[in-house]
Motif scaffolding. Structure first.
Motif, PDB file in Angstrom:
ATOM      1  N   TYR A  60       0.839  -1.191   0.000  1.00  0.00           N
ATOM      2  CA  TYR A  60       0.000   0.000   0.000  1.00  0.00           C
ATOM      3  C   TYR A  60       0.875   1.243   0.000  1.00  0.00           C
ATOM      4  CZ  TYR A  60      -3.814  -3.126   1.080  1.00  0.00           C
ATOM      5  OH  TYR A  60      -4.745  -4.126   1.029  1.00  0.00           O
ATOM      6  N   ASN A  61       0.414   2.262  -0.698  1.00  0.00           N
ATOM      7  CA  ASN A  61       1.107   3.552  -0.722  1.00  0.00           C
ATOM      8  C   ASN A  61       0.573   4.413   0.414  1.00  0.00           C
ATOM      9  OD1 ASN A  61       2.514   2.822  -3.041  1.00  0.00           O
ATOM     10  ND2 ASN A  61       0.858   3.523  -4.343  1.00  0.00           N
ATOM     11  N   LEU A  62       1.414   5.310   0.888  1.00  0.00           N
ATOM     12  CA  LEU A  62       1.097   6.131   2.056  1.00  0.00           C
ATOM     13  C   LEU A  62       1.356   7.594   1.749  1.00  0.00           C
ATOM     14  CD1 LEU A  62       0.603   6.376   5.209  1.00  0.00           C
ATOM     15  CD2 LEU A  62       3.065   6.101   5.440  1.00  0.00           C
ATOM     16  N   PRO A 113       2.864  10.798  -4.026  1.00  0.00           N
ATOM     17  CA  PRO A 113       1.812  11.714  -4.513  1.00  0.00           C
ATOM     18  C   PRO A 113       0.503  10.966  -4.721  1.00  0.00           C
ATOM     19  CG  PRO A 113       3.450  11.309  -6.215  1.00  0.00           C
ATOM     20  CD  PRO A 113       3.943  10.629  -4.982  1.00  0.00           C
ATOM     21  N   LEU A 114      -0.595  11.661  -4.491  1.00  0.00           N
ATOM     22  CA  LEU A 114      -1.907  11.037  -4.605  1.00  0.00           C
ATOM     23  C   LEU A 114      -2.233  10.712  -6.063  1.00  0.00           C
ATOM     24  CD1 LEU A 114      -3.932  13.274  -2.157  1.00  0.00           C
ATOM     25  CD2 LEU A 114      -3.114  10.973  -1.764  1.00  0.00           C
ATOM     26  N   PRO A 115      -2.830   9.555  -6.302  1.00  0.00           N
ATOM     27  CA  PRO A 115      -3.202   9.205  -7.685  1.00  0.00           C
ATOM     28  C   PRO A 115      -4.438   9.986  -8.124  1.00  0.00           C
ATOM     29  CG  PRO A 115      -3.940   7.501  -6.196  1.00  0.00           C
ATOM     30  CD  PRO A 115      -3.151   8.478  -5.364  1.00  0.00           C
ATOM     31  N   SER A 116      -4.616  10.097  -9.418  1.00  0.00           N
ATOM     32  CA  SER A 116      -5.765  10.826  -9.936  1.00  0.00           C
ATOM     33  C   SER A 116      -7.024   9.963  -9.961  1.00  0.00           C
ATOM     34  CB  SER A 116      -5.471  11.347 -11.343  1.00  0.00           C
ATOM     35  OG  SER A 116      -5.183  10.248 -12.199  1.00  0.00           O
ATOM     36  N   HIS A 117      -6.895   8.647  -9.852  1.00  0.00           N
ATOM     37  CA  HIS A 117      -8.055   7.758  -9.853  1.00  0.00           C
ATOM     38  C   HIS A 117      -7.771   6.570  -8.940  1.00  0.00           C
ATOM     39  CE1 HIS A 117      -5.333   6.070 -12.825  1.00  0.00           C
ATOM     40  NE2 HIS A 117      -5.911   4.905 -12.606  1.00  0.00           N
ATOM     41  N   GLY A 118      -8.803   5.833  -8.603  1.00  0.00           N
ATOM     42  CA  GLY A 118      -8.653   4.661  -7.753  1.00  0.00           C
ATOM     43  C   GLY A 118      -9.241   4.919  -6.377  1.00  0.00           C
ATOM     44  N   ASN A 119      -9.231   3.888  -5.572  1.00  0.00           N
ATOM     45  CA  ASN A 119      -9.774   3.976  -4.224  1.00  0.00           C
ATOM     46  C   ASN A 119      -8.704   4.462  -3.259  1.00  0.00           C
ATOM     47  OD1 ASN A 119     -12.295   2.979  -4.943  1.00  0.00           O
ATOM     48  ND2 ASN A 119     -11.557   0.874  -4.823  1.00  0.00           N
ATOM     49  N   ILE A 120      -9.024   5.512  -2.536  1.00  0.00           N
ATOM     50  CA  ILE A 120      -8.113   6.078  -1.556  1.00  0.00           C
ATOM     51  C   ILE A 120      -8.833   6.090  -0.218  1.00  0.00           C
ATOM     52  CG2 ILE A 120      -6.792   8.101  -0.848  1.00  0.00           C
ATOM     53  CD1 ILE A 120      -6.679   8.903  -3.788  1.00  0.00           C
ATOM     54  N   GLY A 121      -8.234   5.452   0.774  1.00  0.00           N
ATOM     55  CA  GLY A 121      -8.783   5.485   2.123  1.00  0.00           C
ATOM     56  C   GLY A 121      -8.133   6.620   2.886  1.00  0.00           C
ATOM     57  N   GLN A 122      -8.944   7.413   3.567  1.00  0.00           N
ATOM     58  CA  GLN A 122      -8.409   8.568   4.290  1.00  0.00           C
ATOM     59  C   GLN A 122      -8.980   8.605   5.698  1.00  0.00           C
ATOM     60  OE1 GLN A 122      -8.821  12.351   2.357  1.00  0.00           O
ATOM     61  NE2 GLN A 122      -8.550  13.476   4.230  1.00  0.00           N
ATOM     62  N   THR A 123      -8.119   8.917   6.652  1.00  0.00           N
ATOM     63  CA  THR A 123      -8.533   9.113   8.032  1.00  0.00           C
ATOM     64  C   THR A 123      -7.858  10.375   8.534  1.00  0.00           C
ATOM     65  OG1 THR A 123      -8.665   6.734   8.349  1.00  0.00           O
ATOM     66  CG2 THR A 123      -8.653   8.080  10.314  1.00  0.00           C
ATOM     67  N   LEU A 136      -4.019  15.760  11.317  1.00  0.00           N
ATOM     68  CA  LEU A 136      -3.153  14.774  10.682  1.00  0.00           C
ATOM     69  C   LEU A 136      -4.023  13.934   9.745  1.00  0.00           C
ATOM     70  CD1 LEU A 136      -0.191  13.604  10.795  1.00  0.00           C
ATOM     71  CD2 LEU A 136      -1.181  11.820  12.209  1.00  0.00           C
ATOM     72  N   SER A 137      -3.723  13.985   8.443  1.00  0.00           N
ATOM     73  CA  SER A 137      -4.480  13.225   7.446  1.00  0.00           C
ATOM     74  C   SER A 137      -3.587  12.102   6.924  1.00  0.00           C
ATOM     75  CB  SER A 137      -4.874  14.105   6.267  1.00  0.00           C
ATOM     76  OG  SER A 137      -5.727  15.127   6.684  1.00  0.00           O
ATOM     77  N   VAL A 138      -4.126  10.888   6.965  1.00  0.00           N
ATOM     78  CA  VAL A 138      -3.399   9.717   6.443  1.00  0.00           C
ATOM     79  C   VAL A 138      -4.222   9.156   5.296  1.00  0.00           C
ATOM     80  CG1 VAL A 138      -2.577   7.407   6.982  1.00  0.00           C
ATOM     81  CG2 VAL A 138      -2.377   9.216   8.678  1.00  0.00           C
ATOM     82  N   ARG A 139      -3.561   9.003   4.149  1.00  0.00           N
ATOM     83  CA  ARG A 139      -4.215   8.460   2.954  1.00  0.00           C
ATOM     84  C   ARG A 139      -3.475   7.210   2.508  1.00  0.00           C
ATOM     85  NH1 ARG A 139      -3.601  13.964   2.127  1.00  0.00           N
ATOM     86  NH2 ARG A 139      -5.546  15.119   2.249  1.00  0.00           N
TER      87      ARG A 139
END
Length: 157
Positions: free
Chosen positions: A105-107, A124-134, A152-155
């Motif tokens: 998993y990418n962080l 870097p955040l991808p432009s598409h796909g499922n991203i989980g964020q807390t 604090l944001s974790v993706r």
């Protein structure tokens, strides 16, 4: 003999009844075809999986890795540990359990104040796909010894 008027007969208005029934049927068929694909979309997505992993990673970061070891407040973090994490985030990828034998998993971790991003690290955040964020609010002592609160944001993806 009593004369019949137009209101005395027992005939229904067949044309109007038929037209209304057909319209209801067409709307019902349209509704089924319009909304049935959306019923199966959540079963095709793994967004719940990455959201749970993001939640677990955030909990591990805030309560273990960056913690100030103050058991009374779980969101109290050490500023030196925050600096070390943002400077050496690649070391923590394995410690947080994001590299597995089947999935990697990418962080991306971001620390924000009310107006802007203060620190950011990771891929870097991808432009598409499922991203989980807390997101979690963390508290730490600044250089001036005052308490500071940040988001604090974790993706994870």
């Amino acid at each position: 003999m009593k004369r019949k008027n137009e209101f005395d007969d027992d005939r229904a208005q067949l044309t109007l009844d038929y037209l209304i029934a057909i319209i209801f049927f067409i709307f019902a068929v349209f509704f089924v075809f319009q909304y049935s694909p959306g019923l199966f979309t959540p079963m095709q997505s793994n967004s719940n999986e990455v959201t749970l992993i993001a939640d677990r990673t955030t909990t591990m970061l805030v309560e273990n890795t960056l913690s100030d070891n103050n058991e009374s407040t779980t969101n109290f973090v050490d500023k030196n540990k925050i600096d070390d994490f943002f400077n050496n985030s690649s070391e923590y990828h394995d410690k947080l359990g994001l590299n597995g034998s089947y999935f990697n998993y990418n962080l991306n971790v971001t620390l924000k104040n009310n107006t802007s991003i203060m620190r950011s690290t990771g891929d870097p955040l991808p432009s598409h796909g499922n991203i989980g964020q807390t997101k979690r609010v963390v508290i730490f002592r600044g250089d001036d010894n005052n308490l500071n609160s940040r988001m604090l944001s974790v993706r994870i993806w």
